[in-house]
Design a protein around this motif. Sequence first.
Motif, PDB file in Angstrom:
ATOM      1  N   GLY A 188      51.546  28.009  43.329  1.00  0.00           N
ATOM      2  CA  GLY A 188      50.921  27.232  42.266  1.00  0.00           C
ATOM      3  C   GLY A 188      49.637  27.847  41.761  1.00  0.00           C
ATOM      4  N   VAL A 189      49.066  28.769  42.522  1.00  0.00           N
ATOM      5  CA  VAL A 189      47.870  29.489  42.083  1.00  0.00           C
ATOM      6  C   VAL A 189      48.302  30.752  41.362  1.00  0.00           C
ATOM      7  CG1 VAL A 189      45.767  30.675  42.812  1.00  0.00           C
ATOM      8  CG2 VAL A 189      46.480  28.578  43.971  1.00  0.00           C
ATOM      9  N   ASP A 190      47.881  30.896  40.112  1.00  0.00           N
ATOM     10  CA  ASP A 190      48.267  32.052  39.304  1.00  0.00           C
ATOM     11  C   ASP A 190      47.267  33.187  39.489  1.00  0.00           C
ATOM     12  OD1 ASP A 190      50.454  30.689  38.226  1.00  0.00           O
ATOM     13  OD2 ASP A 190      49.234  29.808  36.633  1.00  0.00           O
ATOM     14  N   LEU A 191      47.789  34.405  39.495  1.00  0.00           N
ATOM     15  CA  LEU A 191      46.953  35.593  39.588  1.00  0.00           C
ATOM     16  C   LEU A 191      46.655  36.138  38.192  1.00  0.00           C
ATOM     17  CD1 LEU A 191      48.735  37.476  42.517  1.00  0.00           C
ATOM     18  CD2 LEU A 191      46.670  36.062  42.656  1.00  0.00           C
ATOM     19  N   ALA A 192      45.471  36.723  38.036  1.00  0.00           N
ATOM     20  CA  ALA A 192      45.082  37.278  36.741  1.00  0.00           C
ATOM     21  C   ALA A 192      46.025  38.400  36.311  1.00  0.00           C
ATOM     22  CB  ALA A 192      43.649  37.787  36.809  1.00  0.00           C
ATOM     23  N   GLY A 193      46.444  39.230  37.269  1.00  0.00           N
ATOM     24  CA  GLY A 193      47.364  40.318  36.936  1.00  0.00           C
ATOM     25  C   GLY A 193      48.693  39.795  36.416  1.00  0.00           C
ATOM     26  N   GLU A 194      49.170  38.699  37.001  1.00  0.00           N
ATOM     27  CA  GLU A 194      50.423  38.097  36.528  1.00  0.00           C
ATOM     28  C   GLU A 194      50.242  37.516  35.131  1.00  0.00           C
ATOM     29  OE1 GLU A 194      51.101  35.274  39.599  1.00  0.00           O
ATOM     30  OE2 GLU A 194      52.072  36.721  40.954  1.00  0.00           O
ATOM     31  N   TYR A 195      49.081  36.918  34.863  1.00  0.00           N
ATOM     32  CA  TYR A 195      48.808  36.369  33.540  1.00  0.00           C
ATOM     33  C   TYR A 195      48.816  37.483  32.485  1.00  0.00           C
ATOM     34  CZ  TYR A 195      46.167  34.588  29.578  1.00  0.00           C
ATOM     35  OH  TYR A 195      45.756  34.265  28.299  1.00  0.00           O
ATOM     36  N   LEU A 196      48.163  38.601  32.778  1.00  0.00           N
ATOM     37  CA  LEU A 196      48.118  39.699  31.820  1.00  0.00           C
ATOM     38  C   LEU A 196      49.505  40.290  31.579  1.00  0.00           C
ATOM     39  CD1 LEU A 196      44.848  41.490  33.025  1.00  0.00           C
ATOM     40  CD2 LEU A 196      45.160  40.195  30.900  1.00  0.00           C
ATOM     41  N   ALA A 197      50.323  40.324  32.634  1.00  0.00           N
ATOM     42  CA  ALA A 197      51.690  40.839  32.475  1.00  0.00           C
ATOM     43  C   ALA A 197      52.507  39.931  31.561  1.00  0.00           C
ATOM     44  CB  ALA A 197      52.358  40.967  33.840  1.00  0.00           C
ATOM     45  N   LYS A 198      52.374  38.622  31.737  1.00  0.00           N
ATOM     46  CA  LYS A 198      53.145  37.675  30.926  1.00  0.00           C
ATOM     47  C   LYS A 198      52.631  37.594  29.497  1.00  0.00           C
ATOM     48  CE  LYS A 198      54.157  34.717  34.942  1.00  0.00           C
ATOM     49  NZ  LYS A 198      53.853  33.394  35.582  1.00  0.00           N
ATOM     50  N   THR A 199      51.310  37.631  29.328  1.00  0.00           N
ATOM     51  CA  THR A 199      50.713  37.381  28.014  1.00  0.00           C
ATOM     52  C   THR A 199      50.586  38.639  27.177  1.00  0.00           C
ATOM     53  OG1 THR A 199      49.442  35.589  29.058  1.00  0.00           O
ATOM     54  CG2 THR A 199      48.759  36.287  26.854  1.00  0.00           C
ATOM     55  N   PHE A 200      50.237  39.760  27.808  1.00  0.00           N
ATOM     56  CA  PHE A 200      49.978  40.993  27.069  1.00  0.00           C
ATOM     57  C   PHE A 200      50.876  42.147  27.493  1.00  0.00           C
ATOM     58  CE2 PHE A 200      45.909  38.643  27.292  1.00  0.00           C
ATOM     59  CZ  PHE A 200      45.687  38.427  25.942  1.00  0.00           C
ATOM     60  N   SER A 201      51.840  41.879  28.359  1.00  0.00           N
ATOM     61  CA  SER A 201      52.789  42.907  28.836  1.00  0.00           C
ATOM     62  C   SER A 201      52.095  44.082  29.502  1.00  0.00           C
ATOM     63  CB  SER A 201      53.664  43.404  27.667  1.00  0.00           C
ATOM     64  OG  SER A 201      54.405  42.338  27.110  1.00  0.00           O
ATOM     65  N   VAL A 202      51.014  43.797  30.221  1.00  0.00           N
ATOM     66  CA  VAL A 202      50.331  44.841  30.995  1.00  0.00           C
ATOM     67  C   VAL A 202      51.071  44.980  32.322  1.00  0.00           C
ATOM     68  CG1 VAL A 202      48.179  45.552  32.086  1.00  0.00           C
ATOM     69  CG2 VAL A 202      48.117  44.286  29.923  1.00  0.00           C
ATOM     70  N   PRO A 203      51.642  46.158  32.619  1.00  0.00           N
ATOM     71  CA  PRO A 203      52.373  46.332  33.888  1.00  0.00           C
ATOM     72  C   PRO A 203      51.498  45.994  35.086  1.00  0.00           C
ATOM     73  CG  PRO A 203      52.744  48.198  32.431  1.00  0.00           C
ATOM     74  CD  PRO A 203      51.664  47.380  31.798  1.00  0.00           C
ATOM     75  N   HIS A 204      52.089  45.275  36.049  1.00  0.00           N
ATOM     76  CA  HIS A 204      51.315  44.755  37.165  1.00  0.00           C
ATOM     77  C   HIS A 204      51.922  45.205  38.488  1.00  0.00           C
ATOM     78  CE1 HIS A 204      50.049  41.100  39.777  1.00  0.00           C
ATOM     79  NE2 HIS A 204      49.077  41.978  39.767  1.00  0.00           N
ATOM     80  N   SER A 205      51.077  45.758  39.378  1.00  0.00           N
ATOM     81  CA  SER A 205      51.515  46.193  40.698  1.00  0.00           C
ATOM     82  C   SER A 205      50.797  45.385  41.769  1.00  0.00           C
ATOM     83  CB  SER A 205      51.211  47.679  40.922  1.00  0.00           C
ATOM     84  OG  SER A 205      51.876  48.485  39.971  1.00  0.00           O
ATOM     85  N   HIS A 206      51.562  44.927  42.769  1.00  0.00           N
ATOM     86  CA  HIS A 206      50.995  44.315  43.968  1.00  0.00           C
ATOM     87  C   HIS A 206      50.948  45.382  45.047  1.00  0.00           C
ATOM     88  CE1 HIS A 206      50.464  39.951  43.667  1.00  0.00           C
ATOM     89  NE2 HIS A 206      51.463  39.953  42.797  1.00  0.00           N
ATOM     90  N   LEU A 207      49.768  45.647  45.592  1.00  0.00           N
ATOM     91  CA  LEU A 207      49.640  46.591  46.697  1.00  0.00           C
ATOM     92  C   LEU A 207      48.898  45.922  47.842  1.00  0.00           C
ATOM     93  CD1 LEU A 207      48.581  49.898  44.861  1.00  0.00           C
ATOM     94  CD2 LEU A 207      50.870  49.218  45.586  1.00  0.00           C
TER      95      LEU A 207
END
Length: 471
Positions: free
Chosen positions: A262-281
């Motif tokens: 239920g807590v959203d990550l900023a990287g996930e938001y940018l991927a959904k909204t601006f199509s910025v590729p997101h990596s989890h490391l």
Amino acid sequence: MTTKILPLADQDKTACSTPTKSTSTTNACRMCMPLGACLAYTGFERTVPFLHGSQGCATYIRRYLISHFAEPMDIASSSVGEAATVFGGEANLRTGVANVTRVYSPAMIGLASTCLTETIGEDVDSMIRRIAHPTEGLTAQTGQEIPQLVFAPTPSYAGTHADGFHAAVKAVVAEQAVAGETSQKVNLFPGIISTADLRHLLEISAGYGIEPILMPDYSDRMDGSSAARYDMIPEGGTTAEQVAASGSAQASITLGGLVTPGVDLAGEYLAKTFSVPHSHLPMPIGIRLTDEFTDRLSDLSGAEMPTWLAKERGRLVDAYIDGHKYGAGRTAIVFGDEDLVVGVASFLAEIGIKPLLVASGGRSGFLASEIARINPDLPDVEVLDDGDFNEIEARAAELKPDLLIGHSKGYATSRRLNIPLVRVGLPIHDRVGGQRLLHLGYRGTQELFDRVINTLIQVRQDESEVGYSYM
């Protein structure tokens, strides 16, 4: 008339089975959501954290963070009391925002809710719209230009300090990021790490020719230099221009990111909204996980590992060889934030120390699977999530590890069980320099390796009847 006397609750001696998982929390292995939000907001330039709730929340969090970082920190509060609890706290919020604007002149006020205001159902988003209204808001009322108001809902019962941290970062990014032509910048979301770790991430990124947008960056505000005059809002932090540019970055990297569902990550938001590729490391602790991080930087930049960093890696390999005989076959219990303990457990496996128990107060539900994914050859690791120190101490008494590795809240367990504690993470209240401990990268791993091995050596040395001084 005979009065029937009912027995007290603790006089009922009926035997009952003890559940394997306690229904209460005793000395939690986590902190509250608003604490994490306040720390995150501090990492943005000229931002004042503001809690909509009782004064005690702000006072507690200030004391707690000041004790770890050894820096002054201001947290504003709407000071909701009995009347506002019954009739609503919007008047308190308006007054508080006006006061902070007048006294601090911030560029942004980072608002976070607390248990009280969430429980009574405060609609903070609507309050913010009314405060910022062009004809009926505070600017029209007071003549002051109101700074940008950003809000993250962070009741303590909904998650941990790590959840509040990520929620606040996402709130800022959602308010300020804009679309644009793709740049060569890389968004870097580090999670809760030390000020030294933040500076080192910038250094590593620069070594690959990458201009990172580090969100948030509290390395200067929470670990600054001595000044002759107190600055109400210290210099430093990620700028609004940098956050705006995050919407057009070539990629985002989130280090860790294990949060309550239920807590959203900023990287996930940018991927959904601006199509910025997101990596989890994973957190880059140890050789293998740091290699994974530097490989990603190399892929993004097209550059090879800089010479100075390759030398640090080589020195770490050499240190592993030198110290292996002191650590091999030893055991440890690791506790703290989920993201941190995943990295530390992997590091221990590299140096031959077996993690018997990996514990966290986090509630992601993915701690065990993440440890198994990163360390498929690491057998029989007990994992405790959503845990507390009552449970950790009980297991430590049974498992009898050689080491405890975690933050200062584990010191009481260390003392009672006579097991040495290697301090990592947040909070560290009983040592100087906890905010500057380096954990990440080859350099951070080197420092952690030395501390772990030297702790083991000291125990053996102290227990020796001879008291040798040469190894």
